[in-house]
Design an enzyme around this catalytic site. Sequence first.
Site: not given
Ligand code: IPE
Ligand code: IPE
Ligand code: MG
Length: 240
Positions: A20, A68-69, A71
């Site tokens: 993350d 994550n979908w 996004r």
């Molecule tokens: C968790 O991170 C999922 C991955 C790292 C793949 P997110 O960024 O999606 O989690 P939240 O939204 O901060 O809880």
């Molecule tokens: C984790 O990094 C990657 C995925 C969830 C695919 P993020 O994209 O969640 O990065 P932040 O949390 O927005 O910084």
């Molecule tokens: Mg994140």
Amino acid sequence: MSDFELTKEQLPVHIGIIMDGNGRWAKKRRLPRTAGHTQGAKVFKRTVQDCRKLGIKNATFYAFSTENWKRPREEVEAIMKLLIQYLDDIKAFSKENVRIIFPGDKSVFPDNIKNRLIEIEQTSLNNDGFNLLVALNYGGRDEIVNAAKNIAKDYKEGIIGDIDSISEQQFENYLYTKGIPNVDLMVRPSGEMRLSNFLIWQCAYAEFVFMDVLWPDFTMEDLTFACREYAKRNRRFGGV
Ligand code: IPE
Ligand code: IPE
Ligand code: MG
């Protein structure tokens, strides 16, 4: 941070890593979020090798969650493109006696990707040097509901004769992580202190190490720091 040598017994058998902080890493550099994912993917590849160098036997990386979908479409597309690009690199690990598993619900992926994921899992099935798990479209709740559904099906078909005989161990055979030991150490960089639906069953007795470093900046030093923290913990599993 002390720099005592970690013995094999002190290492986690199974480490979980929540990759993350890619977006924040990019933002800090005034780059698009996808640049963070690209850098994060490089760090993923190196960290797999770092886990192996340390002598860890099982590592699960959180690459894409069932949530994550949500996004923006362009970001999801960029992440998927990157994943596909990295499948060759992931498959290459199978030549080094690495078994590869993609925990998660594969049914949402187009057939060509789904078949490729299954093919990589099959090719590496008998490797026993290291288990690399890359969680794709993974959700802990989805995993448990999926297990419950498959248990119900097996009961209906008579494969399970007696519902009361179902044990925790048997239940684990229906999880995406079947055959892989439970998580000993869960590491989350990025400063967030939550599981975000990752390996919720498997983490029942895991130790947690939360770190402020953003995933694209994560190094071997950060990994050894997390393992040293883990080595200092007194795990009791409910005992004394
Ligand atoms: C968790 O991170 C999922 C991955 C790292 C793949 P997110 O960024 O999606 O989690 P939240 O939204 O901060 O809880
Ligand atoms: C984790 O990094 C990657 C995925 C969830 C695919 P993020 O994209 O969640 O990065 P932040 O949390 O927005 O910084
Ligand atoms: Mg994140």
